[in-house]
Write a protein that holds these residues in place. Sequence first.
Motif, PDB file in Angstrom:
ATOM      1  N   VAL A   1       0.832  -1.202   0.000  1.00  0.00           N
ATOM      2  CA  VAL A   1       0.000   0.000   0.000  1.00  0.00           C
ATOM      3  C   VAL A   1       0.866   1.251   0.000  1.00  0.00           C
ATOM      4  CG1 VAL A   1      -1.783   1.271   1.286  1.00  0.00           C
ATOM      5  CG2 VAL A   1      -1.866  -1.237   1.172  1.00  0.00           C
ATOM      6  N   SER A   2       1.938   1.220   0.776  1.00  0.00           N
ATOM      7  CA  SER A   2       2.887   2.328   0.867  1.00  0.00           C
ATOM      8  C   SER A   2       4.182   1.746   1.422  1.00  0.00           C
ATOM      9  CB  SER A   2       2.345   3.425   1.793  1.00  0.00           C
ATOM     10  OG  SER A   2       2.504   3.067   3.151  1.00  0.00           O
ATOM     11  N   PRO A   3       5.232   2.531   1.515  1.00  0.00           N
ATOM     12  CA  PRO A   3       6.470   1.982   2.094  1.00  0.00           C
ATOM     13  C   PRO A   3       6.299   1.466   3.510  1.00  0.00           C
ATOM     14  CG  PRO A   3       6.924   4.040   0.945  1.00  0.00           C
ATOM     15  CD  PRO A   3       5.435   3.901   0.991  1.00  0.00           C
ATOM     16  N   TRP A   4       5.240   1.909   4.218  1.00  0.00           N
ATOM     17  CA  TRP A   4       5.038   1.542   5.616  1.00  0.00           C
ATOM     18  C   TRP A   4       3.860   0.592   5.830  1.00  0.00           C
ATOM     19  CZ3 TRP A   4       5.810   6.487   3.814  1.00  0.00           C
ATOM     20  CH2 TRP A   4       6.974   7.140   4.238  1.00  0.00           C
ATOM     21  N   VAL A   5       3.017   0.407   4.811  1.00  0.00           N
ATOM     22  CA  VAL A   5       1.762  -0.335   4.988  1.00  0.00           C
ATOM     23  C   VAL A   5       1.678  -1.457   3.969  1.00  0.00           C
ATOM     24  CG1 VAL A   5      -0.756  -0.192   5.035  1.00  0.00           C
ATOM     25  CG2 VAL A   5       0.616   1.745   5.834  1.00  0.00           C
ATOM     26  N   VAL A   6       1.375  -2.666   4.468  1.00  0.00           N
ATOM     27  CA  VAL A   6       1.283  -3.850   3.612  1.00  0.00           C
ATOM     28  C   VAL A   6       0.015  -4.611   3.972  1.00  0.00           C
ATOM     29  CG1 VAL A   6       2.341  -6.076   3.075  1.00  0.00           C
ATOM     30  CG2 VAL A   6       3.780  -4.047   3.314  1.00  0.00           C
ATOM     31  N   ASN A   7      -0.694  -5.079   2.949  1.00  0.00           N
ATOM     32  CA  ASN A   7      -1.889  -5.884   3.161  1.00  0.00           C
ATOM     33  C   ASN A   7      -1.581  -7.356   2.919  1.00  0.00           C
ATOM     34  OD1 ASN A   7      -4.518  -7.138   1.457  1.00  0.00           O
ATOM     35  ND2 ASN A   7      -5.008  -6.141   3.388  1.00  0.00           N
ATOM     36  N   VAL A   8      -2.074  -8.201   3.810  1.00  0.00           N
ATOM     37  CA  VAL A   8      -1.942  -9.654   3.702  1.00  0.00           C
ATOM     38  C   VAL A   8      -3.352 -10.208   3.481  1.00  0.00           C
ATOM     39  CG1 VAL A   8      -1.207 -11.769   4.846  1.00  0.00           C
ATOM     40  CG2 VAL A   8       0.040  -9.624   5.249  1.00  0.00           C
ATOM     41  N   PHE A   9      -3.532 -10.965   2.397  1.00  0.00           N
ATOM     42  CA  PHE A   9      -4.877 -11.386   2.007  1.00  0.00           C
ATOM     43  C   PHE A   9      -4.862 -12.811   1.485  1.00  0.00           C
ATOM     44  CE2 PHE A   9      -8.196 -11.785  -1.289  1.00  0.00           C
ATOM     45  CZ  PHE A   9      -9.326 -11.456  -0.545  1.00  0.00           C
ATOM     46  N   SER A  10      -5.936 -13.539   1.824  1.00  0.00           N
ATOM     47  CA  SER A  10      -6.178 -14.843   1.208  1.00  0.00           C
ATOM     48  C   SER A  10      -7.669 -14.985   0.972  1.00  0.00           C
ATOM     49  CB  SER A  10      -5.682 -15.987   2.087  1.00  0.00           C
ATOM     50  OG  SER A  10      -5.876 -17.233   1.442  1.00  0.00           O
TER      51      SER A  10
ATOM     52  N   GLN B   1     -13.400 -13.921  -3.680  1.00  0.00           N
ATOM     53  CA  GLN B   1     -12.176 -13.902  -4.475  1.00  0.00           C
ATOM     54  C   GLN B   1     -11.425 -12.579  -4.345  1.00  0.00           C
ATOM     55  OE1 GLN B   1     -11.391 -17.298  -5.069  1.00  0.00           O
ATOM     56  NE2 GLN B   1     -10.257 -16.100  -6.595  1.00  0.00           N
ATOM     57  N   GLU B   2     -12.164 -11.485  -4.244  1.00  0.00           N
ATOM     58  CA  GLU B   2     -11.541 -10.174  -4.121  1.00  0.00           C
ATOM     59  C   GLU B   2     -11.780  -9.608  -2.734  1.00  0.00           C
ATOM     60  OE1 GLU B   2      -9.548  -8.491  -6.205  1.00  0.00           O
ATOM     61  OE2 GLU B   2      -9.597 -10.229  -7.540  1.00  0.00           O
ATOM     62  N   ARG B   3     -10.875  -8.755  -2.318  1.00  0.00           N
ATOM     63  CA  ARG B   3     -11.009  -8.103  -1.029  1.00  0.00           C
ATOM     64  C   ARG B   3     -12.216  -7.164  -1.059  1.00  0.00           C
ATOM     65  NH1 ARG B   3      -5.935  -5.957  -0.470  1.00  0.00           N
ATOM     66  NH2 ARG B   3      -6.563  -3.915  -1.229  1.00  0.00           N
ATOM     67  N   GLU B   4     -13.087  -7.262  -0.072  1.00  0.00           N
ATOM     68  CA  GLU B   4     -14.226  -6.370   0.086  1.00  0.00           C
ATOM     69  C   GLU B   4     -14.133  -5.737   1.465  1.00  0.00           C
ATOM     70  OE1 GLU B   4     -17.920  -8.374  -0.572  1.00  0.00           O
ATOM     71  OE2 GLU B   4     -17.324  -9.150  -2.551  1.00  0.00           O
ATOM     72  N   SER B   5     -14.418  -4.453   1.541  1.00  0.00           N
ATOM     73  CA  SER B   5     -14.270  -3.768   2.815  1.00  0.00           C
ATOM     74  C   SER B   5     -15.318  -2.686   2.974  1.00  0.00           C
ATOM     75  CB  SER B   5     -12.875  -3.146   2.944  1.00  0.00           C
ATOM     76  OG  SER B   5     -12.752  -2.429   4.162  1.00  0.00           O
ATOM     77  N   ARG B   6     -15.944  -2.642   4.159  1.00  0.00           N
ATOM     78  CA  ARG B   6     -16.819  -1.532   4.519  1.00  0.00           C
ATOM     79  C   ARG B   6     -16.025  -0.442   5.236  1.00  0.00           C
ATOM     80  NH1 ARG B   6     -21.506  -1.730   1.603  1.00  0.00           N
ATOM     81  NH2 ARG B   6     -22.509  -3.769   1.773  1.00  0.00           N
ATOM     82  N   ALA B   7     -14.804  -0.747   5.635  1.00  0.00           N
ATOM     83  CA  ALA B   7     -13.973   0.235   6.347  1.00  0.00           C
ATOM     84  C   ALA B   7     -13.073   1.002   5.390  1.00  0.00           C
ATOM     85  CB  ALA B   7     -13.125  -0.469   7.406  1.00  0.00           C
ATOM     86  N   VAL B   8     -12.403   0.275   4.499  1.00  0.00           N
ATOM     87  CA  VAL B   8     -11.510   0.897   3.521  1.00  0.00           C
ATOM     88  C   VAL B   8     -12.344   1.132   2.264  1.00  0.00           C
ATOM     89  CG1 VAL B   8      -9.295   0.716   2.326  1.00  0.00           C
ATOM     90  CG2 VAL B   8      -9.606  -0.373   4.553  1.00  0.00           C
ATOM     91  N   GLU B   9     -13.066   2.240   2.257  1.00  0.00           N
ATOM     92  CA  GLU B   9     -14.048   2.472   1.199  1.00  0.00           C
ATOM     93  C   GLU B   9     -13.458   3.149  -0.028  1.00  0.00           C
ATOM     94  OE1 GLU B   9     -18.011   3.727   2.701  1.00  0.00           O
ATOM     95  OE2 GLU B   9     -17.012   3.724   4.643  1.00  0.00           O
ATOM     96  N   HIS B  10     -12.312   3.792   0.148  1.00  0.00           N
ATOM     97  CA  HIS B  10     -11.640   4.441  -0.980  1.00  0.00           C
ATOM     98  C   HIS B  10     -10.173   4.020  -0.958  1.00  0.00           C
ATOM     99  CE1 HIS B  10     -15.267   6.843  -1.357  1.00  0.00           C
ATOM    100  NE2 HIS B  10     -15.164   7.143  -0.085  1.00  0.00           N
ATOM    101  N   PRO B  11      -9.907   2.755  -1.269  1.00  0.00           N
ATOM    102  CA  PRO B  11      -8.550   2.230  -1.087  1.00  0.00           C
ATOM    103  C   PRO B  11      -7.490   2.976  -1.874  1.00  0.00           C
ATOM    104  CG  PRO B  11      -9.911   0.714  -2.381  1.00  0.00           C
ATOM    105  CD  PRO B  11     -10.831   1.745  -1.823  1.00  0.00           C
ATOM    106  N   ASN B  12      -7.824   3.443  -3.052  1.00  0.00           N
ATOM    107  CA  ASN B  12      -6.801   4.119  -3.861  1.00  0.00           C
ATOM    108  C   ASN B  12      -6.270   5.377  -3.195  1.00  0.00           C
ATOM    109  OD1 ASN B  12      -7.006   2.159  -5.847  1.00  0.00           O
ATOM    110  ND2 ASN B  12      -8.511   3.296  -7.035  1.00  0.00           N
ATOM    111  N   ALA B  13      -7.091   5.997  -2.336  1.00  0.00           N
ATOM    112  CA  ALA B  13      -6.656   7.218  -1.656  1.00  0.00           C
ATOM    113  C   ALA B  13      -5.514   6.939  -0.693  1.00  0.00           C
ATOM    114  CB  ALA B  13      -7.833   7.850  -0.909  1.00  0.00           C
TER     115      ALA B  13
END
Length: 789
Positions: free
Chosen positions: A29-38, A43-55
């Motif tokens: 996500v950034s030099p300091w933030v990494v997402n771990v997903f399975s 099949q795809e990550r869905e989130s009600r919290a991270v609503e604008h991930p690209n930001a």
Amino acid sequence: MWGKRTGYDKEGRRVHIHFEHGEGQIEVVSPWVVNVFSPLYTQERESRAVEHPNAAFEECEFRLSERDGRIEIATEQLTVRVYDHFHVDFYDAAGTPLCLDYRGGRDPFVRRGNVDIAEEEGHDAMRTSGEHKIQILKAMEGGEKFYGLGDKTGPLNKKGYEYEMWNTDDPSPHVESHKSLYKSIPFFITLKERAAYGLFFDNPFKTFFDLGKENADYYYFGADDGNLDYYFIYGPDMKNVVTRYTGLTGRTPLPQLWTLGAHQSRWSYAPEARVMEIAEKFREHDLPLDAIHLDIDYMDGYRVFTWDGERFPDPAAMMDKLKEQGIKIVTIIDPGVKKDRGYSIYDEGLNKGYYATDRDGVTYVNTVWPGDSVYPDFSDEPVRRWWAGNQKIMTDAGVAGIWNDMNEPASFTGPLPDDVRFKNDGRETDHREVHNVYGHLMSKSTFDGILEATGKRPFVITRAAYAGTQKYSTVWTGDNQSFWEHLRLSIPMTLNLGLSGFAFNGCDVGGFSHDCTPELLARWVQVGAFSPLFRNHTAIGTRDQEPWAYDEATLDAYRKAMKLRYRLLPYLYDLMREAEQTGLAPTRPLVLEFPEDPAVHEIDDQFLFGSRMLIAPVVEQGKRHRAVYLPEGKWYDFVTGEAQEGGRAILADAPLDVCPIYVRAGAFLPTYPDQKYVGERKIEELLLDVYPGTGEYVHTQDDGESFDYRSGGYNEYRFEQTERDGELEIALEKTHAGYADAYRSFRITVHGLNASSVELGGQAVEFSSGTEGTTFSVPADGGRIRLTR
């Protein structure tokens, strides 16, 4: 679960890792933030919290390599190593371990005896949590401290505790054994000797957190369903962790200024004559007040978006009369819609299929305040738009804010069954997945509706929440009790809410259930005066909890605390502006500002108000003094002006009407003159308290209600001070001019300094000196001021 690694490939920011029995992903996500997903559920990550991930994404180069049986992903700040069985380890750029997977299995301590017998007698017997579909175990080094997880009970540091994320309406007295309360915020910060990092487990199903309780060798988080989806958020400073976490989940928007004033509530203020009496009593007793909250009894048979015609025959006229006294109305709105043919809200929702259903597609019915009730399906966009549109019914009548309650969702016959169905924006699901985000989605809908109806910054208060709800609503800690223990408990609860992204939070001052004693109310208001959300609220059947219902000493202490709150409103408003920009809450644990000082890591009966004020409330009956730990540096006693050297504990006097407060050297505190309510008078001269030292401060001024400040409609002032060779130099500069009603002057009080001369730009300035220090006025145009001792 995943087995041996069989290969990997790169797709943009994602590294797909293939295992014998599944897939894993690492996304930078950034030099300091990494997402771990399975993808264990979708099949795809869905989130009600991270609503604008690209930001949240930052431009970021990273290196990808394979060595010694592992995949290695390296940014300029982090190295992530991925092994067989999807073990993931995190290191800093120098290769120092930060957060490593625990390679063993769970090994809980032994529980002895037949707990079934204890449970038959009525005891809540302790049981070890079972194995979960998803379990991530992290190795414990031994010196970790854990903070966050929202407003869970217990101390500030959560090490050695276990919690569950399942929004729960539990009115029993909240104690440390409560694993679940009204909110599910699956984010915590780990502080180690070398650094701090956060872990955000973005899974809306029921989740579990054990922070070294069952075994001191590891801590873990898990879930019974959903995806493996967590973020590792590196600091290395705690403040950076909060800022980066809220960069993902969103930050609290700057609230309207009046919402930072005093709110008075009760279950219930009705009829209209009682509401007017409360308003008049506040003014009669010289108590500032900006809002009165109306609980469920203002409604017609508890039907949402209605008024009881007998108790409130003309709500709009009532609110117009209150407006003349500077008082606004906030009304409660619950999700339960009365099942009642002919009631327009129910009929419209039923005809359009807007309610949750059972497994057979039949509208699900349960019991809440109106009796048989149905539940709007807030997981579906058309329903959210419909509910948002209904807010106009209230705002058109003059309602200034909406209070969402019972939205865990709660019912009188226990939790909704797991198989209740929700449309979930096109991917149908059941209650297990929606439960923890139900209140979040209701808050989002309410926020959107008020914004559309009024164009002003919405004021929404919610009891239930999920990670990210801070974008839409303020929160309170729910149905507390009028106990000294709950006053003590409220401090770490609200501090951890702040660390979890909820900058605008508070608790029911005085306690909701039980009868508040005079001394307890006097001490509680001294804590509440520094909570971003201040609301005195109590339950039906309890004694009157308005301050004039007590003796004169209690009333005087209450008035003193409230007048201080209103005096400090411009400072609090600046802190809320900072919260929107950084995610840092106004009320902060000492460890957030002084992480290098081990003496503050466990302090949860003191807190900071911003970075400049230290609040040390009395939280025990009968105490008239208390020990206060002052971190390193010079601190000024807010009452006496006496300077104290930090890095030690001192004994502070605390008569009933005094909360020990200390201000850091080098601080500026913008303040207002006395007001009965926000906007009572136009502030043409800002009062500025200065505490000598070296420091800087940014103060902003805007219209206090619109979003114009986001397009430049504000004034910004920068203050700096430097102390040397017996002189104090203060620089004042207006750095942005975008708001017409600017200050004309600053009235400055320099505490702890009796000057022999004051100059502005080399010209003498008239001043006075006394016990408070040196006071003088200068034009708001700014310039350089020199004070000579």
